[in-house]
Design an enzyme around this catalytic site. Structure first.
Site, PDB file in Angstrom:
ATOM      1  N   LYS A  21       0.840  -1.207   0.000  1.00  0.00           N
ATOM      2  CA  LYS A  21       0.000   0.000   0.000  1.00  0.00           C
ATOM      3  C   LYS A  21       0.871   1.251   0.000  1.00  0.00           C
ATOM      4  CE  LYS A  21      -1.783   1.125   4.042  1.00  0.00           C
ATOM      5  NZ  LYS A  21      -1.476   2.483   4.530  1.00  0.00           N
ATOM      6  N   ARG A 120      -8.052  13.053  13.636  1.00  0.00           N
ATOM      7  CA  ARG A 120      -6.582  13.075  13.608  1.00  0.00           C
ATOM      8  C   ARG A 120      -6.046  14.483  13.349  1.00  0.00           C
ATOM      9  NH1 ARG A 120      -4.913   8.053   9.816  1.00  0.00           N
ATOM     10  NH2 ARG A 120      -2.816   8.635  10.482  1.00  0.00           N
ATOM     11  N   SER A 164       4.079  12.452  13.064  1.00  0.00           N
ATOM     12  CA  SER A 164       4.064  11.578  11.892  1.00  0.00           C
ATOM     13  C   SER A 164       5.135  12.008  10.904  1.00  0.00           C
ATOM     14  CB  SER A 164       2.686  11.641  11.215  1.00  0.00           C
ATOM     15  OG  SER A 164       2.697  10.935   9.999  1.00  0.00           O
ATOM     16  N   GLN A 166       4.601  11.512   7.811  1.00  0.00           N
ATOM     17  CA  GLN A 166       3.850  11.805   6.580  1.00  0.00           C
ATOM     18  C   GLN A 166       3.875  13.286   6.229  1.00  0.00           C
ATOM     19  OE1 GLN A 166       0.062  10.122   7.608  1.00  0.00           O
ATOM     20  NE2 GLN A 166       0.715   8.021   7.175  1.00  0.00           N
ATOM     21  N   ASP A 309       3.777  -0.166  11.396  1.00  0.00           N
ATOM     22  CA  ASP A 309       2.546  -0.808  10.940  1.00  0.00           C
ATOM     23  C   ASP A 309       2.526  -2.317  11.189  1.00  0.00           C
ATOM     24  OD1 ASP A 309       1.230   1.474  10.164  1.00  0.00           O
ATOM     25  OD2 ASP A 309       1.972   1.423   8.116  1.00  0.00           O
ATOM     26  N   LYS A 410      -9.269  -1.268   4.122  1.00  0.00           N
ATOM     27  CA  LYS A 410      -8.464  -0.053   3.976  1.00  0.00           C
ATOM     28  C   LYS A 410      -7.078  -0.371   3.434  1.00  0.00           C
ATOM     29  CE  LYS A 410      -7.113   4.150   6.349  1.00  0.00           C
ATOM     30  NZ  LYS A 410      -5.713   4.188   5.942  1.00  0.00           N
TER      31      LYS A 410
END
Length: 431
Positions: A21, A120, A164, A166, A309, A410
């Site tokens: 993913k 979030r 994070s 990200q 993860d 997801k």
């Protein structure tokens, strides 16, 4: 959908790991940011990758697909002007596209999942975009978020890495396209550094130059660059496979998972080493992980920041280990689809596990004899929680009923199909 997970003594067989993913969403994005046509072979099909595909289409990319590949004709740094984008419940997709949306005059990211992604925080990225001259309207750092951009500026930018990685990845994708050179300094700490390595790897494959410090806390990005259209092959996914491997480890099993590259830059590759350290009989050769279950697992202490993860699946395995296990440096799990520490520990206790939480740790006092189960538990709309609770259910005395189990799609829509093919006793019931 409810998953009725029944005690299962043995898993046996061979499956292909689903495609990654994380790599799929990154390849789709750089394909969209390229001028020309890129091809992505063996893309993942999950809610996250579907959200990225849908949103880059809305922004003007032409995306075609068949059984084995997607082709993307990109829009470069000139996305189509759209009023709204719906990323579903995909946090990484939202964060990556917030920077891309800065090339648009005005885009609103809607709040489609108020009980999950809607909770979030994204303040750290909002602050960085504002440093670049982008106006951002938001709900205390949360969705809905409106980006008013058009002409983001480079220069010296800071971004916090506390919550994070990200946010940093988002800036790294976008800043090479700016007119000016950019310097990014990461403040505080940087979570999930391994995943930043994946971002840098993908960006380099598209011909972009970024100079990164060894500790990944400082970057120099020349401006006026262009993403080159390329062909990309998506590797097998370690985070999803971690749950299959853990399920095999806690049962009397003979399971092979194919397409797991030994030299992968996915941090979750470390789950193979974690399972070895726990005494699992496994081999990893020629991109095949082969697990022979039925050993008594041993407790251990593990730095979860290296395999974010994969942590919940490894915690699920540790529930049945001999001794006390500790997964530390995992506070960023609190800022995912749910609070993956408090919420997960709550459900594990309902199932009969002896676990406790600290701010950045999960501690498990193992029960090699198994746990009682026999209860209905809440998945908190979180795919990783669903997968991990399934592992516990397979080894419980009375099984588990997991609510909202369809949210596993997801990241891993075939998760239950794969477990069923290996012999797991699971019944899926529409609610």
């Amino acid at each position: 959908m409810k998953a009725v997970v029944k005690p299962t003594g043995r898993l046996e067989g061979t499956i292909n790991a689903l495609s990654s993913k994380n790599y799929t969403t990154r390849y789709l994005l750089i394909g969209a940011l390229a001028d020309g046509t890129s091809t992505v072979y063996y893309p993942a099909h999950s809610e996250d990758s579907d959200a990225m595909r849908r949103c880059i289409r809305d922004l003007g990319a032409d995306v075609q697909e068949d059984d084995t590949k997607m082709t993307i004709r990109g829009f470069g740094k000139h996305p189509k002007h759209v009023k709204e984008l719906n990323v579903g419940n995909a946090g990484a997709v939202l964060r990556f596209l917030m920077s891309t949306a800065a090339f648009c005059p005005e885009v609103t990211f809607i709040n489609a999942y108020p009980n999950s992604l809607g909770k979030r925080p994204h303040d750290d990225l909002i602050d960085s975009l504002q440093q670049m001259g982008v106006q951002v309207e938001h709900n205390e750092g949360k969705l809905p978020i409106t980006i008013r951009g058009g002409h983001p500026r480079g220069g010296k930018i800071t971004v916090s890495g506390n919550v994070s990685s990200q946010f940093l990845s988002s800036l790294l994708f976008m800043t090479p396209l700016l007119e000016e050179d950019t310097e990014i300094t990461v403040l505080h700490d940087l979570k999930s550094k391994v995943i930043v390595g994946q971002t840098l790897e993908v960006i380099a494959q598209a011909g972009i130059t970024i100079e990164a410090s060894d500790d990944l806390m400082y970057y120099k990005i020349p401006g006026k660059q262009k993403y080159a259209p390329q062909e990309y092959v998506v590797q097998g996914d370690y985070p999803g496979s971690a749950a299959i491997l853990a399920a095999a480890a806690v049962t009397n099993s003979d399971v092979k998972v194919l397409r797991l590259a030994e030299n992968s830059k996915q941090g979750e590759r470390a789950v193979v080493d974690v399972l070895r350290a726990m005494g699992v009989n496994l081999t990893h050769e020629n991109d095949v992980v082969h697990v022979l279950g039925n050993q008594t697992l041993k407790a251990g202490e593990f730095d979860g920041d290296h395999f974010t993860d994969g942590v919940l699946a490894m915690v699920a395995a540790a529930v049945f280990a001999e001794g006390t296990s500790r997964f530390y440096n995992v506070e960023n799990l609190r800022y995912k689809e749910c609070d993956r520490i408090t919420d997960f520990v709550t459900e594990l206790r309902k199932a009969g596990a002896d676990v406790e939480e600290r701010q950045s740790e999960i501690i498990i006092r193992g029960r090699p004899q198994g746990v009682a189960g026999g209860v209905e538990i809440n998945a908190h709309y979180d795919h990783r929680v669903i997968m991990a609770l399934t592992i516990v259910g397979l080894r419980s005395e009375q099984g588990l009923i997991i609510n909202d189990a369809h949210h596993v799609a997801k990241s891993y829509p075939q998760y239950f199909d794969h477990l069923l093919s290996l012999g797991a006793q699971i019944e899926l019931v529409k609610e």
